[in-house]
Every structure is written in structure tokens, then in C-alpha cells.
Design a protein around this motif. Structure first.
Motif, PDB file in Angstrom:
ATOM      1  N   GLN A  50     -32.408  23.264   5.334  1.00  0.00           N
ATOM      2  CA  GLN A  50     -31.267  22.400   5.021  1.00  0.00           C
ATOM      3  C   GLN A  50     -31.155  22.176   3.518  1.00  0.00           C
ATOM      4  O   GLN A  50     -31.995  21.540   2.903  1.00  0.00           O
ATOM      5  CB  GLN A  50     -31.417  21.049   5.720  1.00  0.00           C
ATOM      6  N   ILE A  51     -30.127  22.743   2.942  1.00  0.00           N
ATOM      7  CA  ILE A  51     -29.861  22.538   1.526  1.00  0.00           C
ATOM      8  C   ILE A  51     -28.431  22.033   1.429  1.00  0.00           C
ATOM      9  O   ILE A  51     -27.524  22.607   1.981  1.00  0.00           O
ATOM     10  CB  ILE A  51     -30.057  23.841   0.724  1.00  0.00           C
ATOM     11  N   GLY A  52     -28.272  20.939   0.764  1.00  0.00           N
ATOM     12  CA  GLY A  52     -26.958  20.310   0.627  1.00  0.00           C
ATOM     13  C   GLY A  52     -27.116  19.153  -0.314  1.00  0.00           C
ATOM     14  O   GLY A  52     -27.343  19.332  -1.498  1.00  0.00           O
ATOM     15  N   SER A  53     -27.097  17.929   0.233  1.00  0.00           N
ATOM     16  CA  SER A  53     -27.247  16.764  -0.618  1.00  0.00           C
ATOM     17  C   SER A  53     -28.711  16.341  -0.757  1.00  0.00           C
ATOM     18  O   SER A  53     -29.038  15.499  -1.571  1.00  0.00           O
ATOM     19  CB  SER A  53     -26.420  15.601  -0.083  1.00  0.00           C
ATOM     20  N   ARG A  54     -29.616  16.937   0.035  1.00  0.00           N
ATOM     21  CA  ARG A  54     -31.042  16.627  -0.063  1.00  0.00           C
ATOM     22  C   ARG A  54     -31.836  17.926   0.004  1.00  0.00           C
ATOM     23  O   ARG A  54     -31.692  18.701   0.942  1.00  0.00           O
ATOM     24  CB  ARG A  54     -31.477  15.713   1.070  1.00  0.00           C
ATOM     25  N   TRP A  55     -32.656  18.142  -1.021  1.00  0.00           N
ATOM     26  CA  TRP A  55     -33.479  19.352  -1.084  1.00  0.00           C
ATOM     27  C   TRP A  55     -34.948  18.972  -0.959  1.00  0.00           C
ATOM     28  O   TRP A  55     -35.436  18.099  -1.684  1.00  0.00           O
ATOM     29  CB  TRP A  55     -33.271  20.065  -2.419  1.00  0.00           C
ATOM     30  N   ASP A  56     -35.656  19.608  -0.045  1.00  0.00           N
ATOM     31  CA  ASP A  56     -37.100  19.456   0.108  1.00  0.00           C
ATOM     32  C   ASP A  56     -37.697  20.764  -0.414  1.00  0.00           C
ATOM     33  O   ASP A  56     -37.392  21.835   0.119  1.00  0.00           O
ATOM     34  CB  ASP A  56     -37.441  19.236   1.583  1.00  0.00           C
ATOM     35  N   VAL A  74     -48.957  24.103  -4.057  1.00  0.00           N
ATOM     36  CA  VAL A  74     -49.784  23.058  -4.644  1.00  0.00           C
ATOM     37  C   VAL A  74     -49.206  21.670  -4.385  1.00  0.00           C
ATOM     38  O   VAL A  74     -49.885  20.669  -4.599  1.00  0.00           O
ATOM     39  CB  VAL A  74     -50.003  23.263  -6.167  1.00  0.00           C
ATOM     40  N   GLY A  75     -47.959  21.574  -3.941  1.00  0.00           N
ATOM     41  CA  GLY A  75     -47.365  20.276  -3.660  1.00  0.00           C
ATOM     42  C   GLY A  75     -45.917  20.401  -3.244  1.00  0.00           C
ATOM     43  O   GLY A  75     -45.396  21.493  -3.064  1.00  0.00           O
ATOM     44  N   ARG A  76     -45.293  19.233  -3.102  1.00  0.00           N
ATOM     45  CA  ARG A  76     -43.922  19.169  -2.608  1.00  0.00           C
ATOM     46  C   ARG A  76     -43.139  18.159  -3.420  1.00  0.00           C
ATOM     47  O   ARG A  76     -43.679  17.192  -3.931  1.00  0.00           O
ATOM     48  CB  ARG A  76     -43.967  18.737  -1.141  1.00  0.00           C
ATOM     49  N   LEU A  77     -41.825  18.399  -3.545  1.00  0.00           N
ATOM     50  CA  LEU A  77     -40.951  17.430  -4.195  1.00  0.00           C
ATOM     51  C   LEU A  77     -39.636  17.366  -3.445  1.00  0.00           C
ATOM     52  O   LEU A  77     -39.309  18.256  -2.658  1.00  0.00           O
ATOM     53  CB  LEU A  77     -40.740  17.772  -5.676  1.00  0.00           C
ATOM     54  N   GLU A  78     -38.900  16.292  -3.680  1.00  0.00           N
ATOM     55  CA  GLU A  78     -37.601  16.090  -3.039  1.00  0.00           C
ATOM     56  C   GLU A  78     -36.569  15.742  -4.104  1.00  0.00           C
ATOM     57  O   GLU A  78     -36.877  15.031  -5.061  1.00  0.00           O
ATOM     58  CB  GLU A  78     -37.687  14.941  -2.032  1.00  0.00           C
ATOM     59  N   VAL A  79     -35.380  16.252  -3.922  1.00  0.00           N
ATOM     60  CA  VAL A  79     -34.252  15.938  -4.798  1.00  0.00           C
ATOM     61  C   VAL A  79     -33.091  15.576  -3.884  1.00  0.00           C
ATOM     62  O   VAL A  79     -32.743  16.343  -2.991  1.00  0.00           O
ATOM     63  CB  VAL A  79     -33.879  17.148  -5.693  1.00  0.00           C
ATOM     64  N   GLU A  80     -32.511  14.394  -4.117  1.00  0.00           N
ATOM     65  CA  GLU A  80     -31.451  13.916  -3.226  1.00  0.00           C
ATOM     66  C   GLU A  80     -30.281  13.348  -4.015  1.00  0.00           C
ATOM     67  O   GLU A  80     -30.467  12.542  -4.935  1.00  0.00           O
ATOM     68  CB  GLU A  80     -32.017  12.834  -2.306  1.00  0.00           C
ATOM     69  N   LYS A  81     -29.084  13.767  -3.644  1.00  0.00           N
ATOM     70  CA  LYS A  81     -27.867  13.250  -4.265  1.00  0.00           C
ATOM     71  C   LYS A  81     -27.634  11.828  -3.771  1.00  0.00           C
ATOM     72  O   LYS A  81     -27.546  11.585  -2.572  1.00  0.00           O
ATOM     73  CB  LYS A  81     -26.687  14.144  -3.884  1.00  0.00           C
ATOM     74  N   LEU A  82     -27.536  10.877  -4.709  1.00  0.00           N
ATOM     75  CA  LEU A  82     -27.235   9.494  -4.354  1.00  0.00           C
ATOM     76  C   LEU A  82     -25.740   9.239  -4.417  1.00  0.00           C
ATOM     77  O   LEU A  82     -25.178   8.555  -3.577  1.00  0.00           O
ATOM     78  CB  LEU A  82     -27.980   8.528  -5.279  1.00  0.00           C
ATOM     79  N   ASP A  83     -25.106   9.775  -5.462  1.00  0.00           N
ATOM     80  CA  ASP A  83     -23.653   9.793  -5.593  1.00  0.00           C
ATOM     81  C   ASP A  83     -23.301  10.929  -6.543  1.00  0.00           C
ATOM     82  O   ASP A  83     -24.167  11.717  -6.894  1.00  0.00           O
ATOM     83  CB  ASP A  83     -23.081   8.425  -6.026  1.00  0.00           C
TER      84      ASP A  83
END
Length: 138
Positions: A50-56, A74-83
Motif C-alpha cells: 500500500q503506497i498512497g498517503s502512508r508509506w511503510d 536494519v530497521g523500518r520507517l513510516e512517512v504519512e501525509k497529514l495534509d
């Protein structure tokens, strides 16, 4: 690894960035290949479809000395559109990062800690966050 970096990994990092989601993804695509620690580089790959407004995303180490350039997580990050003009960047706390592959490869978290400091330094250089100075990378 410094005790400060250890705390960042244990507690996680969560910052709101005054940018569009596409700009943050472009920044990561541009800057991450230039990061390094102990002879390893980094690449980021999607963790879920799932890639759209939230990227894992999975942070993977790259050993340039190997011809196959094996990517080890080595790890994980998240990027999420707030507006439209605000993005949440999140490094989940250590207890959410548990993975057998990570635990066996980056046992002390040094590679992932260096990645976290370098990405925060990138945000600082681009004036997306305000730090008292550059974070050390060991």
C-alpha cells in the motif's frame, strides 16, 4: 553508538515536516544513497504494497564490497501525509522494530542508529526541522 542515539532507537522518532509527501519521498530517494556507516550504504524499499498517503518502508544496508549488493534490513520507517503541506516522519520505537533479520545482522543497532542521525541531519540541512546542531554519526 552514543547513548543519545540509543535513546532515539529505544523511544523512536516522530517529527512533523512542513513539506508535501512527494517532496519527502524525493528527499529520501536523493539523500539516502549517500549515507554510510562502517563501510555500508543504505537503500529504502517499500515494506507493504500500500503506497498512497502512508508509506511503510524498510531501511536496508548495502555492502558495496559484495558484487551482488545484498540488501539486509536494519530497521523500518513510516512517512504519512497529514495534509497537503505537512508530513509525519516516524521511526518506530525499538520494540516495534523487532525482526530476526535485523537482530542477527545489526546486533547493537549501530547501522540503524547512524541512518536515523543522518536522515535527521538531512532534514536539518533542508530546514525542515530545527536541531541545535548536526547529530553525530559513528
Amino acid at each position: 553508538m552514543s547513548s543519545f542515539t540509543q535513546v532515539l532507537l529505544e523511544e523512536g522518532v516522530e517529527v512533523e515536516l512542513p513539506a508535501r509527501l512527494s517532496d519527502v519521498i524525493a528527499l529520501l530517494d536523493e539523500d539516502v544513497p549517500g549515507y554510510s556507516c562502517q563501510g555500508y550504504g543504505y537503500r529504502i524499499t517499500p515494506a507493504k504494497g500500500q503506497i498512497g498517503s502512508r508509506w511503510d518502508l524498510i531501511v536496508r544496508s548495502v555492502n558495496p564490497a559484495r558484487s551482488d549488493l545484498a540488501y539486509t534490513p536494519v530497521g523500518r520507517l513510516e512517512v504519512e501525509k497529514l495534509d497537503d503541506d505537512m508530513v509525519l516522519f516516524r521511526i518506530p520505537p525499538l520494540f516495534e522494530q523487532q525482526s530476526e533479520d535485523v537482530a542477527n545482522f545489526d546486533t547493537d543497532g549501530r547501522l540503524f542508529g547512524a541512518f536515523v542521525c543522518q536522515v535527521l541531519n538531512s532534514f536539518q540541512r533542508r530546514q525542515l526541522i530545527d536541531l541545535p546542531g548536526p547529530l553525530p554519526v559513528f
